[in-house]
Design an enzyme around this catalytic site. Structure first.
Site, PDB file in Angstrom:
ATOM      1  N   HIS A  64       0.852  -1.189   0.000  1.00 10.18           N
ATOM      2  CA  HIS A  64       0.000   0.000   0.000  1.00 10.18           C
ATOM      3  C   HIS A  64       0.893   1.246   0.000  1.00 10.18           C
ATOM      4  O   HIS A  64       2.116   1.153   0.062  1.00 10.18           O
ATOM      5  CB  HIS A  64      -0.974   0.003   1.177  1.00 10.18           C
ATOM      6  N   HIS A  66       1.450   3.879   1.998  1.00 13.74           N
ATOM      7  CA  HIS A  66       2.032   4.586   3.135  1.00 13.74           C
ATOM      8  C   HIS A  66       3.561   4.528   3.095  1.00 13.74           C
ATOM      9  O   HIS A  66       4.163   3.531   2.715  1.00 13.74           O
ATOM     10  CB  HIS A  66       1.499   4.015   4.447  1.00 13.74           C
ATOM     11  N   ASP A  68       6.101   4.268   5.123  1.00 13.11           N
ATOM     12  CA  ASP A  68       6.965   3.277   5.761  1.00 13.11           C
ATOM     13  C   ASP A  68       6.983   1.961   4.993  1.00 13.11           C
ATOM     14  O   ASP A  68       7.708   1.035   5.363  1.00 13.11           O
ATOM     15  CB  ASP A  68       6.548   3.052   7.222  1.00 13.11           C
ATOM     16  N   HIS A  69       6.221   1.903   3.906  1.00 11.48           N
ATOM     17  CA  HIS A  69       6.218   0.710   3.054  1.00 11.48           C
ATOM     18  C   HIS A  69       6.771   0.977   1.656  1.00 11.48           C
ATOM     19  O   HIS A  69       6.944   0.028   0.878  1.00 11.48           O
ATOM     20  CB  HIS A  69       4.799   0.138   2.942  1.00 11.48           C
ATOM     21  N   HIS A 148      -7.561  -1.262   5.771  1.00  7.33           N
ATOM     22  CA  HIS A 148      -6.622  -0.269   6.280  1.00  7.33           C
ATOM     23  C   HIS A 148      -7.108   1.105   5.848  1.00  7.33           C
ATOM     24  O   HIS A 148      -8.072   1.231   5.079  1.00  7.33           O
ATOM     25  CB  HIS A 148      -5.213  -0.570   5.762  1.00  7.33           C
ATOM     26  N   ASP A 218      -0.509  -3.807   6.040  1.00 10.91           N
ATOM     27  CA  ASP A 218      -1.252  -3.277   7.177  1.00 10.91           C
ATOM     28  C   ASP A 218      -2.710  -3.716   7.068  1.00 10.91           C
ATOM     29  O   ASP A 218      -3.334  -3.614   6.011  1.00 10.91           O
ATOM     30  CB  ASP A 218      -1.153  -1.754   7.204  1.00 10.91           C
ATOM     31  N   HIS A 277       6.017  -5.741  12.046  1.00 10.69           N
ATOM     32  CA  HIS A 277       5.431  -4.401  11.995  1.00 10.69           C
ATOM     33  C   HIS A 277       4.980  -3.956  13.390  1.00 10.69           C
ATOM     34  O   HIS A 277       3.820  -3.644  13.638  1.00 10.69           O
ATOM     35  CB  HIS A 277       4.246  -4.383  11.014  1.00 10.69           C
TER      36      HIS A 277
END
Length: 341
Positions: A64, A66, A68-69, A148, A218, A277
């Site tokens: 996805h 975001h 941090d990914h 999410h 997530d 995570h």
């Protein structure tokens, strides 16, 4: 066999002992190519410490949008180019990731010396993607929606191996001893025995072995992965919070607790579970023990709390084995593990 190397196990932000999300997947029986699931900031440095070559990277799969990914993606691609990579690279991601990457290339004058092929992750919901084949072994990838704040998917890596088994009892019964004739039958040839032909199809029986691992992004509701986990031997799932921390955080973050992921794995009869995570508040040894207590209370299978550079192999018989890390980081505590009850 599937091999997993955890490159980042922290949620949201990196810490001294954990980087943000990234996971390397390798099916050695299909060749040297490996696959990267998520690419948080700093992933290319983690790859160097884990001794993973960008020349052999076959695809990057982003769960996805975001940061941090995915914030590590432009730098990783640029480094691959500076390393003289020529082979095309496959990117499987949500369309906004592709749009952001194209804008980043344009705004930073990033020119890659290799082709970058994009596939919308949503297309893998209905039609799995064939990744690699070597001999009688093949690897395919499918995507499964999760819950999410932004659209998020889990990836299911499925390894299939076709095997031909010789009917030794039948050959002994007709008086054909082991040797070259057996090998010829095994390879699909016909042989002569006592004046009559023996055909491979009559003595060789084919069957297919399956191995599947579901690697989540997530996800606030583990149960949405029930169909994805059918027939799987492993679930890798986020456990951002303890159950108490999740209740305090409320529904807005849309993440899971260790207890929720473990309870789902138990209900889905999954033999193996790896949690990752983790919120920085849960990185300490005491907090990790608390998370494992939640797991033990809800799940009777083989469970681990992943740390950066942990390596696991998943066998066709469903056995999950953790191996010595390929890189050392400063003052990392020992991983917690729950054995089957």
């Amino acid at each position: 066999m599937l091999k997993l190397t955890f490159l980042g196990t922290s949620a949201g932000v990196p810490t001294r002992t954990r980087n943000v999300s990234a996971l390397a997947v390798h099916a050695p029986m299909t060749g040297p190519g490996w696959y990267l699931v998520d690419c948080g900031e700093g992933t290319q440095q983690q790859l160097q410490r884990a001794h993973l070559s960008l020349h052999h990277l076959a695809a990057v799969c982003i769960t996805h949008v975001h940061g941090d990914h995915c914030y590590g993606l432009p730098g990783l691609l640029a480094s691959a180019g500076l390393g003289q990579r020529q082979r095309p690279l496959h990117l499987i991601a949500p369309p906004p990731v592709w749009q952001w990457l194209q804008a980043t290339q344009q705004c930073t004058d990033l020119h890659l010396p290799y082709a970058l092929a994009f596939t919308d992750i949503a297309t893998l919901r209905e039609q799995p993607l064939h990744l690699a084949t070597s001999g009688q072994t093949s690897l395919r990838l499918s995507a499964h929606p999760q819950r999410h704040r932004s659209p998020s998917h889990a990836f299911r890596f499925e390894l299939q191996q076709r095997q031909a088994k010789l009917d030794a009892a039948a050959l002994h019964a007709i008086g054909l001893p082991p040797g070259p004739a057996w090998r010829a039958l095994q390879s699909g040839q016909s042989v002569m025995h006592q004046g009559r032909p023996l055909h491979s199809r009559d003595f060789v029986h084919a069957h297919t072995r399956h191995l599947a691992a579901v690697l989540g992004g997530d996800n606030a509701q583990p149960d949405v992965l029930r169909s994805a986990c059918q027939g799987a031997q492993l679930l890798v799932h986020e456990a951002t919070y303890s159950q108490a921390a999740l209740q305090k955080a409320g529904p807005n973050p849309m993440h899971s607790s260790a207890h929720a992921a473990a309870a789902f794995a138990q209900s889905a009869n999954l033999p193996n579970l790896i949690l990752t995570h983790f919120s920085p508040r849960h990185h300490g040894q005491a907090e990790q023990r608390l998370l494992m207590q939640e797991v033990r209370a809800a799940y009777g299978g083989n469970a681990f709390l992943a740390q950066d550079f942990d390596q696991f192999t998943l066998d066709f018989d469903g056995g999950l084995h953790r191996h010595t890390r390929s890189a050392q980081s400063d003052s990392q505590p020992t991983s917690a593990c729950a054995q089957p009850r």
